[in-house]
Write a protein that holds these residues in place. Sequence first.
Motif, PDB file in Angstrom:
ATOM      1  N   SER A 228       0.824  -1.217   0.000  1.00  0.00           N
ATOM      2  CA  SER A 228       0.000   0.000   0.000  1.00  0.00           C
ATOM      3  C   SER A 228       0.852   1.258   0.000  1.00  0.00           C
ATOM      4  O   SER A 228       0.426   2.315  -0.492  1.00  0.00           O
ATOM      5  CB  SER A 228      -0.938   0.004   1.211  1.00  0.00           C
ATOM      6  OG  SER A 228      -0.200   0.025   2.414  1.00  0.00           O
ATOM      7  N   SER A 229       2.078   1.140   0.533  1.00  0.00           N
ATOM      8  CA  SER A 229       2.948   2.317   0.596  1.00  0.00           C
ATOM      9  C   SER A 229       3.605   2.621  -0.748  1.00  0.00           C
ATOM     10  O   SER A 229       4.123   3.725  -0.947  1.00  0.00           O
ATOM     11  CB  SER A 229       4.023   2.119   1.659  1.00  0.00           C
ATOM     12  OG  SER A 229       4.939   1.112   1.274  1.00  0.00           O
ATOM     13  N   VAL A 230       3.602   1.647  -1.669  1.00  0.00           N
ATOM     14  CA  VAL A 230       4.248   1.863  -2.969  1.00  0.00           C
ATOM     15  C   VAL A 230       3.653   3.071  -3.679  1.00  0.00           C
ATOM     16  O   VAL A 230       4.371   3.891  -4.253  1.00  0.00           O
ATOM     17  CB  VAL A 230       4.119   0.602  -3.852  1.00  0.00           C
ATOM     18  CG1 VAL A 230       4.497   0.920  -5.297  1.00  0.00           C
ATOM     19  CG2 VAL A 230       5.011  -0.513  -3.317  1.00  0.00           C
ATOM     20  N   MET A 231       2.359   3.185  -3.624  1.00  0.00           N
ATOM     21  CA  MET A 231       1.691   4.269  -4.349  1.00  0.00           C
ATOM     22  C   MET A 231       1.859   5.614  -3.654  1.00  0.00           C
ATOM     23  O   MET A 231       1.579   6.658  -4.256  1.00  0.00           O
ATOM     24  CB  MET A 231       0.203   3.956  -4.510  1.00  0.00           C
ATOM     25  CG  MET A 231      -0.077   2.619  -5.172  1.00  0.00           C
ATOM     26  SD  MET A 231       0.772   2.419  -6.751  1.00  0.00           S
ATOM     27  CE  MET A 231       0.049   3.730  -7.697  1.00  0.00           C
ATOM     28  N   LYS A 232       2.313   5.610  -2.397  1.00  0.00           N
ATOM     29  CA  LYS A 232       2.468   6.865  -1.669  1.00  0.00           C
ATOM     30  C   LYS A 232       3.789   7.553  -1.988  1.00  0.00           C
ATOM     31  O   LYS A 232       3.932   8.752  -1.796  1.00  0.00           O
ATOM     32  CB  LYS A 232       2.379   6.615  -0.157  1.00  0.00           C
ATOM     33  CG  LYS A 232       1.032   6.061   0.282  1.00  0.00           C
ATOM     34  CD  LYS A 232       1.034   5.766   1.777  1.00  0.00           C
ATOM     35  CE  LYS A 232      -0.280   5.140   2.221  1.00  0.00           C
ATOM     36  NZ  LYS A 232      -0.272   4.812   3.672  1.00  0.00           N
ATOM     37  N   GLU A 283      -1.302  -3.068 -11.441  1.00  0.00           N
ATOM     38  CA  GLU A 283      -1.916  -2.683 -12.720  1.00  0.00           C
ATOM     39  C   GLU A 283      -2.246  -1.200 -12.781  1.00  0.00           C
ATOM     40  O   GLU A 283      -2.830  -0.736 -13.768  1.00  0.00           O
ATOM     41  CB  GLU A 283      -3.178  -3.510 -12.959  1.00  0.00           C
ATOM     42  CG  GLU A 283      -2.900  -4.993 -13.191  1.00  0.00           C
ATOM     43  CD  GLU A 283      -4.130  -5.757 -13.629  1.00  0.00           C
ATOM     44  OE1 GLU A 283      -5.101  -5.804 -12.850  1.00  0.00           O
ATOM     45  OE2 GLU A 283      -4.129  -6.287 -14.755  1.00  0.00           O
ATOM     46  N   ASP A 284      -1.845  -0.462 -11.761  1.00  0.00           N
ATOM     47  CA  ASP A 284      -2.084   0.975 -11.762  1.00  0.00           C
ATOM     48  C   ASP A 284      -1.296   1.644 -12.893  1.00  0.00           C
ATOM     49  O   ASP A 284      -0.187   1.230 -13.226  1.00  0.00           O
ATOM     50  CB  ASP A 284      -1.667   1.564 -10.407  1.00  0.00           C
ATOM     51  CG  ASP A 284      -2.115   3.005 -10.244  1.00  0.00           C
ATOM     52  OD1 ASP A 284      -1.409   3.904 -10.768  1.00  0.00           O
ATOM     53  OD2 ASP A 284      -3.158   3.228  -9.605  1.00  0.00           O
ATOM     54  N   LYS A 285      -1.860   2.676 -13.446  1.00  0.00           N
ATOM     55  CA  LYS A 285      -1.225   3.375 -14.573  1.00  0.00           C
ATOM     56  C   LYS A 285       0.171   3.898 -14.215  1.00  0.00           C
ATOM     57  O   LYS A 285       1.055   3.962 -15.072  1.00  0.00           O
ATOM     58  CB  LYS A 285      -2.101   4.552 -15.005  1.00  0.00           C
ATOM     59  CG  LYS A 285      -3.357   4.151 -15.776  1.00  0.00           C
ATOM     60  CD  LYS A 285      -2.974   3.634 -17.153  1.00  0.00           C
ATOM     61  CE  LYS A 285      -4.218   3.335 -17.979  1.00  0.00           C
ATOM     62  NZ  LYS A 285      -3.875   2.790 -19.313  1.00  0.00           N
ATOM     63  N   LYS A 286       0.367   4.252 -12.948  1.00  0.00           N
ATOM     64  CA  LYS A 286       1.658   4.791 -12.542  1.00  0.00           C
ATOM     65  C   LYS A 286       2.779   3.763 -12.701  1.00  0.00           C
ATOM     66  O   LYS A 286       3.946   4.121 -12.846  1.00  0.00           O
ATOM     67  CB  LYS A 286       1.593   5.253 -11.080  1.00  0.00           C
ATOM     68  CG  LYS A 286       0.700   6.461 -10.837  1.00  0.00           C
ATOM     69  CD  LYS A 286       0.731   6.838  -9.365  1.00  0.00           C
ATOM     70  CE  LYS A 286      -0.156   8.036  -9.086  1.00  0.00           C
ATOM     71  NZ  LYS A 286      -0.156   8.407  -7.649  1.00  0.00           N
ATOM     72  N   LEU A 287       2.405   2.506 -12.620  1.00  0.00           N
ATOM     73  CA  LEU A 287       3.417   1.443 -12.699  1.00  0.00           C
ATOM     74  C   LEU A 287       3.428   0.759 -14.058  1.00  0.00           C
ATOM     75  O   LEU A 287       4.041  -0.293 -14.221  1.00  0.00           O
ATOM     76  CB  LEU A 287       3.161   0.390 -11.613  1.00  0.00           C
ATOM     77  CG  LEU A 287       3.050   0.877 -10.168  1.00  0.00           C
ATOM     78  CD1 LEU A 287       2.926  -0.321  -9.232  1.00  0.00           C
ATOM     79  CD2 LEU A 287       4.225   1.745  -9.765  1.00  0.00           C
ATOM     80  N   GLU A 288       2.776   1.370 -15.024  1.00  0.00           N
ATOM     81  CA  GLU A 288       2.582   0.694 -16.309  1.00  0.00           C
ATOM     82  C   GLU A 288       3.883   0.278 -16.973  1.00  0.00           C
ATOM     83  O   GLU A 288       3.983  -0.811 -17.555  1.00  0.00           O
ATOM     84  CB  GLU A 288       1.785   1.608 -17.258  1.00  0.00           C
ATOM     85  CG  GLU A 288       1.378   0.929 -18.543  1.00  0.00           C
ATOM     86  CD  GLU A 288       0.452   1.802 -19.380  1.00  0.00           C
ATOM     87  OE1 GLU A 288      -0.080   1.282 -20.385  1.00  0.00           O
ATOM     88  OE2 GLU A 288       0.256   2.984 -19.037  1.00  0.00           O
TER      89      GLU A 288
END
Length: 427
Positions: A228-232, A283-288
């Motif tokens: 969960s912290s990856v996206m932060k 699969e979030d766009k930020k990690l595409e």
Amino acid sequence: MYRKAEVNLLKFDDQRTSDVAIRLRNKVGRQELYYSHSLILKSKSKYFADRLSNQSSHASVEIECSKFDYDRYVKLLKLLYLPSYSVLDTWDSVQSALGVLQVAETLQCEAVVNSCIQALPWEDIEEGEIVKVVSRLGPMAMPILARIQPVNINASKGVLISAIRLATSTDHPFPPFGDELRISAQEQVDFMLRDDEDMPLVTADNEVKREATIGLSNTFSLFERELSSVMKFDVTCTVAESKIMQNLSDLEWMCNILPKMGLMDEFVFKWIDLSDNVLLVVEDKKLENIMWRLKVKIIEVTSKVLDAVGYGNVILPAPRRVKLLKSWLPFIRKLKPILDSMIAKDMEFPYKMDEDTCQSIEGAIVSLVVALPSDDQADILADWMSTEHVTYPDLSEAFEVWSFRTKSAKRRLVAGLDSVEDAAVTL
């Protein structure tokens, strides 16, 4: 009589000060005379104490020995002149130590025997010889035999529980070791669970299972927090990726040990429950176009789950199996061609699904699909055929099985209807 200071100055085979001559003789004719001292011999050997108790000074003691024991007797006589037997720690062979041990036992040199037992060099390949020699020594040999007897089950359990606790620790690293202590503990658990015929008795213990379950829960909790912290953070943050990669490595390690404890179902249920959250992040766009290493490792862990369920090692109800497939099949199907295209553009691209993993996943998915209810099979196969990337995983075998079963079921249905009509006409 010798004064204490003079005793310490006595030397083996010193004819000038000797009051006892020891003649070693073997059956092939070899014999030699060694000059010794009754005070030394009687104080350190019950055998010599008995032999010399009624003899006058300048006595002679003859010892007959085999040609193999000749040099061992000489070595032992020299050892009796040492103030201590710490020199035994420097022996470079089991044979040397065992030889002196046998002679010391024969001459009833208790202190030398005890030192041999404590300092005996150890080589697994010579274990048979060690057992053969020390088993003749009676109770005094128990410390040696204890080193080669199967370890007490309670002792093994205590070590395994402690190792699991360290291996699954989610606290701060143990200074000054960092992650080294945790990784070492994981290796120790692997070693204990591998090729030990007594270990199933330990792993079946409820306390061991409870510790492994707690460790699994802790590892999953940490994985969820790090995920969960990856996206932060900045998505290019290598520190965040490294932390979660470590979590995944820990989970992959648990996939290897839990089946040996009969606890793989615990892992599978937790992974299925967490699947939606994991996929939401990766699969979030930020990690595409980044964190390929993370995505590949997640697939590798998922392959362990698919393998466990697909080949019947973990039994799940049909709805859970359907959820597992419908969650991960689309992601696997999409990621594989992307990785292949990256490698086609750059042969140095380091992240890929290796061939063994690909085959394992494909085989497990086919096994999973063909074991589902027919309608669920139809949904998954229809989705598989509608996608443009039908090369992997190849579900042709599952489709053939489904088609054959469907046709067979239809024939049985038609045959059943015809029999009903015939019976109606007969009536």
